[in-house]
Motif scaffolding. Structure first.
Motif, short mmCIF file in Angstrom:
data_model
loop_
_atom_site.label_atom_id
_atom_site.label_comp_id
_atom_site.label_asym_id
_atom_site.label_seq_id
_atom_site.Cartn_x
_atom_site.Cartn_y
_atom_site.Cartn_z
N SER C 80 0.80 -1.22 0.00
CA SER C 80 0.00 0.00 0.00
C SER C 80 0.84 1.28 0.00
CB SER C 80 -0.92 0.01 1.22
OG SER C 80 -0.15 0.16 2.40
N VAL C 81 2.16 1.16 -0.01
CA VAL C 81 2.99 2.36 0.18
C VAL C 81 2.79 3.40 -0.92
CG1 VAL C 81 4.77 1.43 1.69
CG2 VAL C 81 4.93 1.03 -0.76
N GLY C 82 2.57 2.94 -2.16
CA GLY C 82 2.33 3.90 -3.24
C GLY C 82 1.08 4.72 -2.97
N ALA C 83 0.04 4.02 -2.54
CA ALA C 83 -1.21 4.70 -2.24
C ALA C 83 -1.05 5.64 -1.06
CB ALA C 83 -2.30 3.66 -1.96
N ILE C 84 -0.28 5.20 -0.06
CA ILE C 84 -0.06 6.06 1.11
C ILE C 84 0.71 7.32 0.70
CG2 ILE C 84 1.12 6.23 3.33
CD1 ILE C 84 0.42 3.38 3.90
N ALA C 85 1.69 7.14 -0.19
CA ALA C 85 2.45 8.30 -0.69
C ALA C 85 1.49 9.30 -1.35
CB ALA C 85 3.52 7.85 -1.68
N ALA C 86 0.57 8.77 -2.15
CA ALA C 86 -0.38 9.65 -2.83
C ALA C 86 -1.27 10.38 -1.83
CB ALA C 86 -1.23 8.84 -3.80
N ILE C 87 -1.66 9.67 -0.76
CA ILE C 87 -2.50 10.31 0.25
C ILE C 87 -1.71 11.42 0.96
CG2 ILE C 87 -3.68 9.95 2.45
CD1 ILE C 87 -4.41 7.14 1.45
N ALA C 88 -0.44 11.13 1.30
CA ALA C 88 0.39 12.13 1.98
C ALA C 88 0.48 13.40 1.13
CB ALA C 88 1.78 11.57 2.23
N ALA C 89 0.76 13.20 -0.16
CA ALA C 89 0.89 14.35 -1.05
C ALA C 89 -0.43 15.11 -1.12
CB ALA C 89 1.31 13.86 -2.44
N ALA C 90 -1.53 14.37 -1.22
CA ALA C 90 -2.83 15.02 -1.34
C ALA C 90 -3.15 15.82 -0.09
CB ALA C 90 -3.91 13.97 -1.58
N VAL C 91 -2.89 15.22 1.09
CA VAL C 91 -3.19 15.94 2.34
C VAL C 91 -2.35 17.21 2.44
CG1 VAL C 91 -2.96 15.79 4.85
CG2 VAL C 91 -3.92 13.86 3.59
N ALA C 92 -1.04 17.07 2.19
CA ALA C 92 -0.16 18.22 2.33
C ALA C 92 -0.55 19.33 1.35
CB ALA C 92 1.29 17.79 2.12
N CYS C 93 -0.77 18.96 0.10
CA CYS C 93 -1.05 19.98 -0.92
C CYS C 93 -2.38 20.69 -0.66
CB CYS C 93 -1.05 19.36 -2.32
SG CYS C 93 0.61 18.88 -2.83
N THR C 94 -3.42 19.93 -0.32
CA THR C 94 -4.69 20.61 -0.06
C THR C 94 -4.59 21.49 1.17
OG1 THR C 94 -5.38 18.56 1.03
CG2 THR C 94 -6.26 18.95 -1.16
N GLY C 148 -6.65 3.34 -1.43
CA GLY C 148 -5.83 4.51 -1.14
C GLY C 148 -5.89 5.59 -2.20
N ARG C 149 -5.82 5.18 -3.48
CA ARG C 149 -5.84 6.19 -4.54
C ARG C 149 -7.19 6.89 -4.60
NH1 ARG C 149 -1.30 6.82 -6.80
NH2 ARG C 149 0.14 5.14 -6.45
N GLY C 150 -8.24 6.12 -4.30
CA GLY C 150 -9.56 6.74 -4.23
C GLY C 150 -9.62 7.78 -3.12
N ILE C 151 -9.06 7.41 -1.97
CA ILE C 151 -9.04 8.35 -0.83
C ILE C 151 -8.25 9.59 -1.20
CG2 ILE C 151 -8.22 8.66 1.54
CD1 ILE C 151 -8.65 5.62 1.93
N SER C 152 -7.10 9.36 -1.85
CA SER C 152 -6.27 10.49 -2.25
C SER C 152 -7.02 11.42 -3.20
CB SER C 152 -5.01 9.94 -2.92
OG SER C 152 -4.26 10.98 -3.47
N MET C 153 -7.78 10.82 -4.12
CA MET C 153 -8.55 11.65 -5.05
C MET C 153 -9.68 12.35 -4.34
SD MET C 153 -8.85 9.90 -8.72
CE MET C 153 -8.38 8.23 -8.58
N ALA C 154 -10.25 11.67 -3.35
CA ALA C 154 -11.33 12.30 -2.60
C ALA C 154 -10.80 13.54 -1.89
CB ALA C 154 -11.90 11.31 -1.59
N ILE C 155 -9.56 13.45 -1.40
CA ILE C 155 -8.98 14.59 -0.69
C ILE C 155 -8.74 15.75 -1.64
CG2 ILE C 155 -6.92 15.37 0.58
CD1 ILE C 155 -6.75 12.42 1.62
#
Lengths: 532, 333, 358
Positions: C80-94, C148-155
């Motif tokens: 899941s690390v790729g998806a977690i990376a995407a979530i981290a980026a999404a949270v920080a950027c938003t 994870g990628r869905g969550i990242s996109m939701a963010i």
């Protein structure tokens, strides 16, 4: 080492007519690396007999079975099938010769139906497709033939282990096996289930099948077997008629010491002064389904309790329950005066109990770590990962114990897996001594190690007890148990059958207790049963 | 369950008293989920209750159905195949490139299927004969197939071959409703796979390996042949899915089907197949694909929810199935 | 020591010999193709050149791989690390975009901290599934890989979010002491991991659990805590990697950010000589493995092959490394050659690693 010429003609049941054995193994030797697992062992199986294969740990029973089933290749010796020489290069070749095996762990697939498990690989087919109806019918016929009422269309995993075991036998029978090997099939069955199994075995015997039966329960051996072959340390001891061998004789043959020599052991008088005050550890009716019946045990300070018993007698199971390696179903444990349910080894370790398992390789050694890490593992685990043991303490402890136990090579950074068995055992002993326990449970600490290391470990145990440590010492070697212990507990058939202070107890006394002769006054019916 | 009883009717009593074997429960749960989603959608949105919506689900997900069928074989043995998404991309690319080069469509189709099957064979051999974990061997397959795709062309190639496009739009009508050929191919694949798994020695050996590989070995079954075989089947199915996908999308592109292996695995698990192997049915996988499809359809009917919800919902379903399976198997053992 | 091995023997037997050799071989290929490959020039107090690019580009994979190393050592895997990376980026950027002062340093720091806490929780979630519910690691982490990628996109609400914060972008493109900051962050995490595992008892206990779980249990090791810790740590590492990747483009594309980074990370770990079967791990090996992957990515265009063919070479590397580590394959090769003279690769007898902090 010579074979007695015993023919199974006078067995009570279905006297076999054939004079030639269905299988004869002659002078089989097998070597693994530098270890000689079997040397010149012979085995003869006649049609229509139940043949018990007896021996303690390391006697070579399972090696012999694996040689017969084609899992191991034979270094020297011959195998005759129906009088003709054969060599089994693979399990498939052995199966083709009519040899089927049922192992202790059911080797079937739980997710398929009973019928499929019996017939997988040779299902009846029509136009290339499996004919389920015909398959179920054939399975039912075979099961009925064995007197079993099991729905062939039900899923195997939904049945209890005993039924699965019987299905495994049914599968073996369906291949029209001439030889059926049952390797500890009864070890997890209750008495009703064993009776059912024996019924099936008797039926097969009547049909002329030769059955090799391995069990640790002497009563079972005497109930069902006609002849037996006894092995010890990879060698053949004797081939015997069961009806002509008393249990005491059998136990002596299995454990096999020259009894007179053992009587002259120099031994300190037992430390009976220990039995005052509150026990360090007290077990009240602890038991676990399928491994140990309710058992009591009291351990006092500075006392060594020796547990004697054959393999499968419950000695290891008791030790594991005392340590929380397995959880108890019944009974309770008291430490000092605190009542406690052990859910994991952690709970026991926190109460200053240490346990060295009989299975050194699987449950003790962490092979790819260094000697130092292996020694400090238990102490470190109880400190948690955030509080590492300071380097100076590490060095001091490790050096101290390498010296005290004479571990070789005396190199803390050597990898554990490169050490000899004896030295590994010393490291494991050190692992627990470092935690400064109050109770030390040692399960076969000297098995399979050289004489020198053995003597050192024994001396260390005696020394520790003198310093006030309480020890539970389990060993298959009775002389060792007798030499070290203050009090003796004898186990058989998953329960404690005797407990006495170690005054003038000789090896032959213990053998008699194990063989059930000493109980005969209290339980005459038992005696009759065994003599029958 | 309805509370109405007919005391005189013994048949009804039998129907009422019927409880399906526990091994069918996961598939029944998935079916109920699908019916529930479809029913709820039908009530809520106009036009969703149309049978053609159901048929369109089959048409739009034909490739995923085939992919999930192959994955079912692999997962039933306790393995996993991460390479299928890349094999789909490779297949679209081979089809597009060979057609562009003027190959006959039939030759082109044969080339695609041969490539996928061969890749599956290679991975199966690595897994069985060199004891390499399935996920790492198929990871190599993932990289290899994606790399080969780029090797053929970095650019997207569109498919304009007439025979091929005709195949793509070939339609069967049932009165006013219709199905594309691609969907029929997918359904045939499901039927064949179901038959193979249920009624052939190979199929039952697949289940046996998933139940216990060492037991299967000791029972004298053809473990090596079967273990390699499931990866060959998965490779074949992936390339067939790739063909269906290129018929659907009419182009070859190295960026196609990124992450599609996850959809396939999710569909299989939601279809009730145990990820540790030994239990499951291809029909379940078909239903799993349809559940994912209906969620997609519902979200597009709704219009207010974004497409990423599909992934989140898939994840939640996956979690639910995995956890329930975990407790179900723990109770048994 | 009765017979201390010679220096040559020690080098040949050292577990890092193979990864280092592979890396050196790759660099040699580059120099042969482009003699100026090693040239480094100084400009505005920053170093520029191929080697600098390689170390900078290796940062994300290295970060993920460090966490992955510990997970693999416990016999686990984290997909899941790729998806977690995407979530981290999404949270920080938003967070940065939504902040009152978008360009401020505090905004960047707060956003990153927030993102990393989220990642720690996601990692702990994986750890919960594995250690408490007892779900197989590959299956447990698959769930978050899918969702994870869905969550990242939701963010990010499905948008490609672009940020404008120089502090944040420095994470990828900034230089400190002439070296790229991204690489320094990776080295920092590397040193921290080494410290965490080798200066506490964590490393030893992780290895014990990975080598012999039952013996560890009987020795009283709390394997549940250990496993939980390593998954949480892997989540944290993935989060930092996600931030570096996002900072590189000053944006987050939830669909593609960190895609397949889990596979690269696993590859780096395996190249570094840590066995997928768990047990002893080598952080230095992982470090070199990550450098190898970044160098490979650079080598391919450098020798005139389209960079997309990177995948093809990675496939070859995966197969080669796995065959080297597979006992069965080694046995096959050995019997073909008719003697036990074949180099035994990363699993060769390993000298004591008592002091192998780095």
């Amino acid at each position: 080492m010579t074979q007695m010429d015993v023919q199974p003609s006078e067995t009570g049941t279905a006297a076999p007519t054939a004079r030639t054995p269905v299988i004869e193994m002659r002078d089989i030797s097998i070597t693994f690396g530098s270890v000689r697992a079997l040397s010149e062992v012979s085995l003869r199986l006649y049609p229509g007999e139940v043949h018990a294969l007896m021996g303690e740990n390391g006697a070579g029973k399972s090696t012999l079975i694996k040689a017969l089933t084609g899992v191991y290749t034979i270094d020297s010796g011959t195998v005759l099938v129906g009088g003709e020489e054969h060599s089994f290069s693979s399990p498939a070749a052995s199966q083709a010769a009519g040899i089927s095996t049922v192992y202790q762990e059911v080797n079937l697939v739980p997710n398929l139906t009973v019928a499929e498990n019996m017939l997988l690989g040779r299902e009846p087919r029509r136009f290339g497709a499996i004919n389920v109806r015909a398959m179920n019918r054939r399975a039912r016929e075979t099961l009925t033939g064995l007197g079993l009422d099991i729905d062939p269309a039900s899923v195997l995993g939904e049945h209890p282990i005993a039924i699965q075991q019987l299905v495994a036998i049914a599968r073996a029978v369906d291949v029209e096996a001439r030889v059926l090997i049952l390797d500890e099939p009864t070890s997890s069955l209750d008495s009703d289930e064993v009776a059912k199994l024996f019924e099936v075995m008797r039926r097969l015997r009547e049909q002329g099948v030769a059955i090799v039966f391995v069990s640790h329960f002497l009563d079972q051996i005497y109930e069902i077997s006609d002849r037996m072959t006894i092995l010890r340390n990879g060698r053949l001891v004797e081939e015997r008629m069961v009806s002509e061998t008393s249990q005491l004789e059998l136990v002596k043959l299995m454990i096999g010491r020259e009894l007179e020599a053992l009587e002259r052991l120099d031994r300190e008088p037992p430390n009976t002064e220990a039995e005052v005050g509150t026990p360090v550890l007290q077990a009240l009716g602890i038991g676990r389904k399928g491994s140990l019946e309710a058992t009591d045990l009291e351990l006092f300070e500075g006392e060594v309790i020796g547990i004697a018993g054959l393999l499968g007698s419950g000695r290891t199971e008791l030790a594991r329950l005392l340590f929380g390696a397995d959880t108890v179903d019944t009974g309770e444990l008291t430490f000092r005066s605190e009542r406690r349910r052990l859910r994991s080894p952690r709970h026991a370790i926190d109460r200053k109990i240490a346990f060295s398992s009989e299975d050194r390789k699987a449950e003790g050694v962490v092979g790819d770590l260094t000697v130092a890490d292996n020694m400090l593992l238990a102490l470190q685990a109880s400190r948690g990962w955030l509080r590492p043991i300071p380097q100076s303490t590490r060095t001091r402890l490790v050096d101290e114990y390498i010296q005290a136990l004479d571990i070789r090579p005396a190199d803390p950074s050597a990898l554990m897996r490169n050490l000899s068995g004896g030295n590994q055992q010393k490291v494991l002993l050190a692992r627990w001594l470092i935690t400064e326990p109050e109770v030390l449970i040692l399960d076969e600490p000297t098995r399979g190690i050289d004489i020198g290391a053995k003597a050192q470990i024994q001396a260390k145990v005696a020394e520790l007890a003198a310093e006030g440590l309480s020890v539970v010492f389990i060993s298959a070697e009775l002389e060792e148990v007798l030499r070290l212990s203050d009090r003796l507990v004898v186990m058989r058939d998953r329960r404690k059958i005797d407990e006495r202070p170690n005054y003038d107890v000789s090896v032959s006394d213990v053998l008699e207790i194990i063989a059930g002769e000493a109980r005969s006054e209290q339980q005459p019916e038992q005696q009759e049963e065994t003599r029958a | 369950m309805s509370a109405i009883t007919f005391p005189t009717s013994s048949t009804w009593d039998r129907v009422k008293g019927y409880t399906p074997p526990t091994r069918f429960l996961p598939v029944i749960a998935t079916l109920a989920l699908f019916v529930g989603l479809f029913g709820a959608g039908g009530v809520r949105y106009d036009g969703l209750a149309d049978p053609q919506v159901l048929l369109s689900l089959l048409i739009d997900n034909a490739f995923l159905i085939v992919l999930a069928v192959g994955m079912t074989f692999v997962i039933l043995t306790g393995g996993i195949d991460l390479s299928v998404g890349s094999v789909v991309a490779l297949s679209t690319m081979i089809a597009a490139k060979t057609l562009q080069m003027g190959w006959s469509p039939y030759l082109s189709i044969a080339a695609v299927l041969a490539t996928g099957t061969l890749l599956g064979l290679l991975m199966g051999l690595l897994i069985h004969y060199f004891d390499i974990q399935p996920f790492i061997a198929t990871l190599a397959g993932l990289f290899l197939a994606r790399g080969l795709t780029y090797l053929i062309s970095v650019e997207s190639i569109s498919i304009s071959d007439e025979t091929f496009t005709q195949l793509a739009f070939k339609t069967v009508y049932f009165g006013e409703y219709y199905l594309r050929w691609t969907a029929i191919v997918a359904l045939i694949t499901v039927a064949i796979a179901a038959y193979v798994l249920a009624r052939t020695r190979f199929g039952r050996t697949v289940y046996a390996i998933g139940g216990s590989e060492s037991s299967a070995m000791l029972m004298g079954l053809r473990v090596a042949f079967t273990k390699v075989g499931v990866y060959v089947i998965s490779g074949f199915c992936a390339s067939l899915a790739g063909l269906l996908f290129s018929l659907y999308i009419l182009s070859g592109n190295s960026l196609h089907a990124v992450g599609m292996e996850l959809d396939a695995i999710a569909a299989v698990v939601i279809g009730g197949t145990l990820l540790t192997g030994g239990r499951g049915y291809v029909v379940g996988s078909l239903l799993g694909v349809l559940v994912l499809g209906i969620i997609k359809t519902l979200i597009s009917f709704d219009g207010t929810l974004s497409s990423y919800w599909i992934r989140i919902i898939t994840g939640v379903l996956l979690l639910a199935f995995v956890v329930v399976q975990r407790f179900a198997t723990r109770r048994q053992s | 020591m009765p017979e201390s091995p010679t220096l040559v023997q020690r080098v040949v037997r050292h577990q890092l010999m193979w990864p280092v050799l592979a890396l050196v071989a790759l660099l040699v290929v580059n120099v042969v193709a482009t003699p100026t490959f090693f040239n480094i020039r100084m400009q505005d107090g920053h170093l520029y050149g191929n080697l600098v690019d390689i170390v900078r580009n290796s940062a994300p994979v290295m970060l993920v791989a460090l966490g992955m190393t510990l997970v693999i050592a416990t016999r686990g895997i984290d997909l899941s690390v790729g998806a977690i990376a995407a979530i981290a980026a999404a949270v920080a950027c938003t967070r940065i975009v939504g902040a009152a002062d978008e360009g401020a340093a505090t905004t960047a720091i707060m956003a990153c901290t927030y993102a990393l806490v989220v990642c720690l929780l996601l990692g702990a979630w994986n750890g919960f599934l594995v250690s408490v519910l007892g779900i197989q690691p590959i299956i447990a982490t698959l769930i978050l890989m899918v969702a994870g990628r869905g969550i990242s996109m939701a963010i990010t609400d499905g948008q490609i979010t672009t940020v404008n914060n120089s502090w944040f972008s420095d994470l990828a493109s900034g230089f400190v002491l002439t070296l790229p900051l991204a690489f320094l962050v990776a080295v920092g995490v590397f040193l921290l991991t080494a410290l965490l595992t080798r200066r506490t008892a964590l490393g030893m206990l992780i290895e014990a659990v990975g080598i012999n779980p039952e013996a560890s249990r009987l020795a009283g090791v709390r394997s549940r805590t250990i496993i939980w810790t390593v998954y949480a740590f892997a989540g944290l590492c993935a989060g930092i990697a996600g931030l570096v990747i996002a900072a590189n483009t000053n944006s987050v594309n939830a669909n593609s950010l960190g895609l397949w980074i889990e596979l690269d990370a696993i590859l780096a770990v395996v190249i570094g000589g840590t066995s997928l079967a768990g047990g002893r791990f080598s952080l230095t090996g992982t470090f070199i493995g990550a450098l190898f992957i970044a160098t490979l990515a650079r080598t391919i265009p450098n020798i005139g092959i389209p960079s997309e063919l990177n995948y093809l070479f990675k496939a070859v590397v995966v197969i080669a490394v796995c065959l080297l580590q597979s006992p069965k394959a080694r046995a096959v090769f050995r019997s073909r050659r008719g003697g036990p003279t074949v180099p035994t690769g990363p699993a060769a007898p390993v000298p004591a690693k008592a002091g192998s902090v780095a």
